[in-house]
Design an enzyme around this catalytic site. Structure first.
Site, PDB file in Angstrom:
ATOM      1  CB  THR A 235     -62.728   3.456  33.269  1.00  0.00           C
ATOM      2  OG1 THR A 235     -61.911   3.981  32.225  1.00  0.00           O
ATOM      3  CG2 THR A 235     -63.363   4.598  34.049  1.00  0.00           C
TER       4      THR A 235
ATOM      5  CE  LYS B  92     -53.227  -2.914  30.059  1.00  0.00           C
ATOM      6  NZ  LYS B  92     -53.097  -3.427  31.403  1.00  0.00           N
TER       7      LYS B  92
ATOM      8  CD  GLU C 298     -44.164   4.503  36.462  1.00  0.00           C
ATOM      9  OE1 GLU C 298     -43.579   5.547  36.163  1.00  0.00           O
ATOM     10  OE2 GLU C 298     -43.888   3.407  35.923  1.00  0.00           O
TER      11      GLU C 298
ATOM     12  CB  VAL D 290     -45.717  -0.437  31.480  1.00  0.00           C
ATOM     13  CG1 VAL D 290     -44.732  -1.570  31.218  1.00  0.00           C
ATOM     14  CG2 VAL D 290     -46.385  -0.012  30.168  1.00  0.00           C
TER      15      VAL D 290
ATOM     16  N   GLY E 253     -56.913 -12.290  40.125  1.00  0.00           N
ATOM     17  CA  GLY E 253     -57.283 -10.974  39.593  1.00  0.00           C
ATOM     18  C   GLY E 253     -56.187 -10.351  38.742  1.00  0.00           C
TER      19      GLY E 253
ATOM     20  CD  GLU F 202     -56.001  -6.793  31.403  1.00  0.00           C
ATOM     21  OE1 GLU F 202     -56.875  -5.912  31.307  1.00  0.00           O
ATOM     22  OE2 GLU F 202     -54.983  -6.653  32.107  1.00  0.00           O
TER      23      GLU F 202
ATOM     24  CG  ASP G 185     -51.824  -6.614  29.230  1.00  0.00           C
ATOM     25  OD1 ASP G 185     -52.465  -5.657  29.701  1.00  0.00           O
ATOM     26  OD2 ASP G 185     -50.720  -6.987  29.676  1.00  0.00           O
TER      27      ASP G 185
ATOM     28  CE  LYS H  47     -49.318  -4.445  30.929  1.00  0.00           C
ATOM     29  NZ  LYS H  47     -49.278  -5.786  31.543  1.00  0.00           N
TER      30      LYS H  47
ATOM     31  N   GLY I 185     -49.532  -6.747  41.526  1.00  0.00           N
ATOM     32  CA  GLY I 185     -50.873  -6.944  42.038  1.00  0.00           C
ATOM     33  C   GLY I 185     -51.532  -5.607  42.280  1.00  0.00           C
TER      34      GLY I 185
HETATM   35  N1  HSE Z   1     -53.314  -8.694  32.780  1.00  0.00           N
HETATM   36  C1  HSE Z   1     -52.113  -7.970  33.037  1.00  0.00           C
HETATM   37  C2  HSE Z   1     -50.955  -8.943  33.111  1.00  0.00           C
HETATM   38  C3  HSE Z   1     -52.265  -7.206  34.308  1.00  0.00           C
HETATM   39  O1  HSE Z   1     -51.206 -10.156  33.175  1.00  0.00           O
HETATM   40  O2  HSE Z   1     -49.814  -8.529  33.083  1.00  0.00           O
HETATM   41  C4  HSE Z   1     -51.205  -6.163  34.535  1.00  0.00           C
HETATM   42  O3  HSE Z   1     -51.218  -5.151  33.556  1.00  0.00           O
END
Ligand code: HSE
Length: 364
Positions: free
Chosen positions: A108, A137, A161, A164, A218, A221, A232, A236, A333
């Site tokens: 989700t 995350k 996994e 990150v 894509g 975020e 983000d 992580k 990706g």
């Molecule tokens: N939005 C994140 C990034 C996606 O740009 O690294 C991967 O977690």
């Protein structure tokens, strides 16, 4: 091993995972003796369905991608269609008699402050006796200690996994291949969106266009401020520090930096000085505490992190026995994130075949 799966979340990652399961079905049966059976799917906008005998996954994919709902695939002998992911987990738990093992595959969206709704899904799943694999995350960044303790108490796996560097083995690398090694700290570039934009700025390209590229791919975020403002990367960092350094951090407690259009001048100045501006996540144990931050810093050009361009990410792990160990991801990706879930599912299956030997959580 027949393993029942509940897909909680059926967005881009969840659906790519569903397709990957089909693409790799024969290989998983042959090499891992794994026979996955999807028995439930919960979506945010297209309803949910539970079908204990197995759900028509191709039909579920087709329906959601055509903007239709899933209720027609629901087995009504189990009661009315579930109302939410949480409801699906509870309903599946009620209907099970302790036979085939089940795994909740959680994909989700992320609320970076609360970790929700994923934390609630993981908690409910573990408490109900399911194993959990997630690409989210949130749970590991916000509630790792609680969820690890719950997984251990219930003797279930809790694996993440994909949290990150997508499918590149980061947590698995340490858990599976570095037994007895102490991790003292780490530093890395772990947000692809900001690294891509910084590289573009160095080349004199406009900020907005680089961001638009990441949104079109894509990779940014859904709310790109989570990338740009360092959230983000902070999530992580918290995840890595919680697992590797036994920290009890949350993203909100990590000092954060980000990038903005005005960063262009700084990036160009660094380049002119023979350096590179990078958004670096770092954490280290300092006595009884763990210090962690996400900082925008100038690195000498010969630093491994300075050499990361575009979508490339890397982590340099500082260990007691091996010195620094680095792992690099050239670009990620959807397929990579889906693969992270698949590799976690295989780890669960191996554990089922050799109880007591395989991963319990991520604790060493
Ligand atoms: N939005 C994140 C990034 C996606 O740009 O690294 C991967 O977690």
């Amino acid at each position: 091993v027949l393993v029942d799966l509940l897909l909680v979340g059926f967005g881009h990652v969840g659906r790519r995972f569903a397709r990957l399961l089909e693409e790799r079905r024969a290989a998983l049966a042959r090499t891992e003796a794994l026979e996955p059976r999807v028995v439930g799917v919960a979506t945010r906008r297209h309803g949910a369905a539970l079908a204990p005998a197995g759900l028509d996954l191709k039909e579920a994919l087709a329906r959601v991608e055509a903007g239709r709902r899933l209720e027609d695939l629901h087995d009504e002998t189990t009661g009315p269609a579930p109302m939410s992911g949480l409801d699906l987990i509870h309903r599946c738990a009620q209907g099970r008699g302790g036979e085939a093992p089940w795994v909740v595959v959680e994909t989700t969206w992320l609320d970076v402050q609360t970790g929700g709704p994923a934390v609630a899904h993981v908690r409910a799943a573990l408490a109900s006796g399911a194993h959990v694999v997630t690409a989210n995350k949130g749970p590991v960044a916000v509630a790792y200690r609680e969820l690890r303790a719950l997984a251990e108490a219930r003797d279930r796996a809790f694996l993440f996994e994909g949290a990150v560097m997508d499918g590149v083995p980061v947590f698995n690398l340490v858990r599976e291949t570095l037994p007895g090694v102490e991790i003292r700290g780490f530093r890395g570039v772990i947000n692809a969106t900001t690294n891509y934009i910084l590289t573009a700025l160095e080349e004199g390209q406009p900020f907005e266009r680089a961001l638009a590229d990441m949104q079109a791919a894509g990779i940014a975020e859904a709310d790109p401020s989570l990338d740009l403002d360092g959230w983000d990367a902070a999530a992580k960092t918290a995840a890595l520090a919680n697992v590797w350094l036994d920290a009890d951090l949350t993203p909100a407690r990590i000092a954060r930096a980000g990038i903005a259009p005005a960063t262009a001048a700084e990036a160009r100045a660094a380049l002119a000085g023979g350096e590179r501006l990078r958004l670096v996540a770092r954490a280290a144990r300092r006595g009884p505490t763990v210090e962690a931050e996400v900082a925008l810093i100038r690195l000498p050009a010969d630093d491994l992190l300075a050499g990361l361009r575009g979508l490339a990410n890397a982590l340099v792990i500082e260990t007691d026995l091996l010195g620094e160990v680095a792992i690099v991801q050239m670009g990620g990706g959807l397929t990579q994130t889906a693969y992270a879930l698949l590799s976690d599912l295989v780890a669960v299956t191996r554990r089922l075949r050799a109880p007591g030997r395989a991963p319990r959580g991520q604790s060493p």
